[in-house]
Design an enzyme around this catalytic site. Structure first.
Site, PDB file in Angstrom:
ATOM      1  N   THR A 372       0.863  -1.060  -0.020  1.00 21.77           N
ATOM      2  CA  THR A 372      -0.110  -0.153  -0.012  1.00 21.77           C
ATOM      3  C   THR A 372       1.050   1.327  -0.173  1.00 21.77           C
ATOM      4  O   THR A 372       2.077   1.084  -0.213  1.00 21.77           O
ATOM      5  CB  THR A 372      -0.929  -0.203   1.402  1.00 21.77           C
ATOM      6  OG1 THR A 372      -0.101  -0.595   2.376  1.00 21.77           O
ATOM      7  CG2 THR A 372      -2.149  -0.848   1.011  1.00 21.77           C
ATOM      8  N   ASP A 414      -8.802  -9.503  -0.172  1.00 22.66           N
ATOM      9  CA  ASP A 414      -8.777  -9.343   1.309  1.00 22.66           C
ATOM     10  C   ASP A 414     -10.197  -9.936   1.807  1.00 22.66           C
ATOM     11  O   ASP A 414     -10.360  -9.768   2.859  1.00 22.66           O
ATOM     12  CB  ASP A 414      -8.817  -7.757   1.247  1.00 22.66           C
ATOM     13  CG  ASP A 414      -7.309  -7.348   1.450  1.00 22.66           C
ATOM     14  OD1 ASP A 414      -6.249  -8.235   1.533  1.00 22.66           O
ATOM     15  OD2 ASP A 414      -7.046  -6.111   1.625  1.00 22.66           O
ATOM     16  N   GLY A 464      -0.154  -4.422   4.633  1.00 16.29           N
ATOM     17  CA  GLY A 464      -1.031  -5.471   4.967  1.00 16.29           C
ATOM     18  C   GLY A 464      -1.133  -5.547   6.371  1.00 16.29           C
ATOM     19  O   GLY A 464      -1.425  -4.549   7.214  1.00 16.29           O
TER      20      GLY A 464
HETATM   21  N1  GLY Z   1      -4.767  -4.374   1.237  1.00 18.42           N
HETATM   22  C1  GLY Z   1      -4.257  -4.086   2.458  1.00 18.42           C
HETATM   23  C2  GLY Z   1      -5.333  -3.618   3.347  1.00 18.42           C
HETATM   24  O1  GLY Z   1      -6.310  -3.149   2.887  1.00 18.42           O
HETATM   25  O2  GLY Z   1      -4.877  -3.972   4.552  1.00 18.42           O
END
Ligand code: GLY
Length: 580
Positions: A372, A414, A464
């Site tokens: 991210t 996710d 993450g």
């Molecule tokens: N895709 C990483 C998060 O939303 O934590």
């Protein structure tokens, strides 16, 4: 418009200070603006917009859009994110913009199964992996409700960089290498982000004229420039041609949601302001901080302190299986933050031994992405934004929609799409985070403030499922009155309930400390590389001083400056590069 991108070449990994002390200190306003972002060009874009009269919300648009260009692996128009806002005034207001992607309306719970078995490739790579993007809607919302400048002006630096290009850096190379196979599998991604199907060399220039045009449409037409008209048509037909399930209703119905942030009172008149569901991060932080407040972590030596932190994390991460998109499922926020419950959790911590997970309730398994992006910005009125943006894995689904320059996320991964838990899954969940049409997948993204009458501090990082533990370790440095550079540089370790393992960056613990941890009952695993990319800032209200720091693990740049002084300096240089 004056272009500062070319005029601030000397910003470097170290914090740039144009002015550090004010004779007019006021608790209401910082004397300087501050930005910490993971890429020097994005920091310069935010600075340009603040100097041009924008506020922190306009600068947040410029930084987000520029990150979409220079970090195609980290975030982008094809992804989403969370923006935590602080609006100065009496009283100060906090808002949480939830621009998390939503599952397409044609999603089916078993869409990633083939012959009854989950196919991880389908939820990670290619158009089925992509949920409906939220970042463009968030940029429009920021401009229309909070900013001072037209969206087209705040997007201008990003558009310029997309046309002119940016130089490949070491982080780009590392992420592209990680996702090389997936990038090669998509012709458009390979054309844009690779060279002859290989990772580009350092210094090669990546231009993205199609993305520049998409940004221009967004700037000119606002929401309609992305969620209807030519761009929406190209996105929907590009995804469907490649086997995806998007349709126009997905785009018509996508909305950013303004939610009340998670707020948690701490000791010493401090308050945690953080991400509510569909993030699990704010709750994990509040629970962990509450447990640690009741434990003697501050006066403990290194390993005793790590023991308390790991046990707090073990308990906090266990509870995330109770959480999901609040528009679909009830979230027991009050219950998991109840004083009695937190006291119970704290008293179950043995100060000398790891608590076996099997004395805590079990939970099913699921997995989260690794990449991210995060930044923070503060203006001289006291408005602030801390934002975490995501595509999920580096370069998201690695699927770029032809003609748009938009690389799509793989946030569908996710969801708890594999309730039985297969492969290297790390988490467990069945119900609250189950895949449903129009639902937002649970996230770990945790943009946070801690505010008190004495200071405002902003925290956040990509990474993450490790995000909340990384943010917690930063916050402990802040609570321990350590210099801001240590909030980002502190070595990282992590525990997330399942698997029952303490992961740590190389060099975090000495050999003797590792022996000590093993004797306490911990399974240990050194990570292959360091992780995270924290961007933090701090406003000391007693003297109006501002500090910012970027993680030494990345190439990010933090800066503090007086926008007026920076503008005067630019003018006195007659348009030449003269800033330090
Ligand atoms: N895709 C990483 C998060 O939303 O934590």
């Amino acid at each position: 418009m004056i272009s500062m991108l070319e005029r601030i070449p000397a910003l470097s990994g170290a914090a740039v200070l144009l002015c550090v002390f004010s004779a007019h200190a006021s608790p209401d306003r910082p004397d300087q603006a501050a930005i910490a972002s993971p890429h020097p060009i994005a920091t310069a874009a935010g600075q340009e917009i603040l100097v041009d009269g924008g506020n922190a919300f306009d600068a947040a648009i410029a930084i987000s859009a520029t990150l979409a260009v220079v970090e195609p692996y980290g975030s982008g128009l094809g992804g989403g994110g969370f923006f935590l806002l602080r609006q100065s005034g009496e009283p100060v207001q906090y808002q949480f913009l939830d621009a998390r992607e939503k599952a397409p309306l044609k999603s089916k719970p078993k869409m990633f199964h083939r012959k009854g078995i989950v196919q991880p490739d389908l939820s990670l790579n290619g158009p089925l992996a992509a949920a409906i993007p939220g970042l463009p809607a968030a940029l429009v919302e920021l401009a229309e409700r909070y900013g001072r400048l037209p969206l087209s002006i705040s997007l201008a630096p990003a558009i310029r960089v997309a046309y002119r290009g940016f130089k490949v850096d070491s982080v780009y190379r590392e992420r592209a290498n990680w996702r090389l196979f997936a990038l090669r599998n998509n012709k458009e991604s390979a054309r844009l982000f690779l060279r002859n199907n290989e990772v580009p060399n350092l210094g090669e220039v990546i231009t993205q004229p199609e993305l520049a045009q998409t940004l221009e449409r967004l700037g000119d037409k606002g929401r309609a420039g992305f969620y209807s008209g030519l761009v929406a048509q190209a996105l929907v037909s590009g995804v469907r041609r490649a086997g995806g399930i998007w349709n126009y209703h997905d785009f018509e119905e996508y909305e950013v949601v303004t939610r009340a942030p998670l707020r948690f009172q701490m000791a010493d008149q401090r308050e945690l302001i953080s991400a509510p569901p569909p993030s699990a991060g704010g709750i994990a932080l509040a629970q962990s901080l509450s447990m640690l407040q009741q434990l003697p972590w501050r006066e403990s030596e290194n390993i005793q302190r790590a023991h308390y932190v790991i046990e707090a994390l073990r308990r906090a991460y266990r509870d995330r299986v109770l959480l999901g998109d609040p528009d679909f499922v009830p979230n027991p926020v009050a219950q998991v933050l109840a004083t009695d419950y937190l006291l119970q959790l704290t008293t179950s911590i043995d100060p000398h031994r790891a608590t076996p997970n099997n004395i805590l309730p079990p939970a099913p398994r699921w997995r989260e992405g690794e990449n991210t992006s995060h930044f923070a910005v503060l203006d001289t009125e006291g408005n602030a934004v801390t934002a975490t943006l995501s595509l999920n894995l580096p370069f998201g689904s690695a699927f770029t929609v032809p003609g748009t320059g938009v690389i799509l996320n793989d946030e569908m991964d996710d969801f708890a799409i594999d309730p039985k838990g297969q492969g290297g899954a790390a988490f467990t969940s069945i119900h609250p985070n189950a895949l449903e049409p129009g639902k937002r997948p649970l996230s770990s993204m945790s943009p946070s403030f801690i505010e008190s009458p004495r200071s405002l501090a902003a925290f956040g990082t990509p990474g993450g499922s490790r995000i909340p533990s990384m943010v917690l370790l930063s916050m402990l440095k802040y609570l321990d009155d350590q210099p801001i550079s240590s909030w980002t540089s502190t070595p990282r370790y992590h525990h997330q309930y399942t698997p029952d393992v303490v992961e740590y960056e190389p060099g975090t613990f000495t050999e003797q400390e590792l022996i000590d941890l093993r004797e306490r009952g911990y399974a240990l695993k050194e990570t292959a590389r360091d992780f995270g990319n924290q961007q933090v800032l701090m406003w000391h209200k007693n003297n109006a001083r501002v500090e910012a720091a970027s993680d030494p693990r990345g190439i990010g740049v933090s800066t503090t400056f007086k926008p007026d002084a920076a503008l005067k300096m630019m003018r006195s240089c007659a348009g030449q590069s003269c800033l330090p």
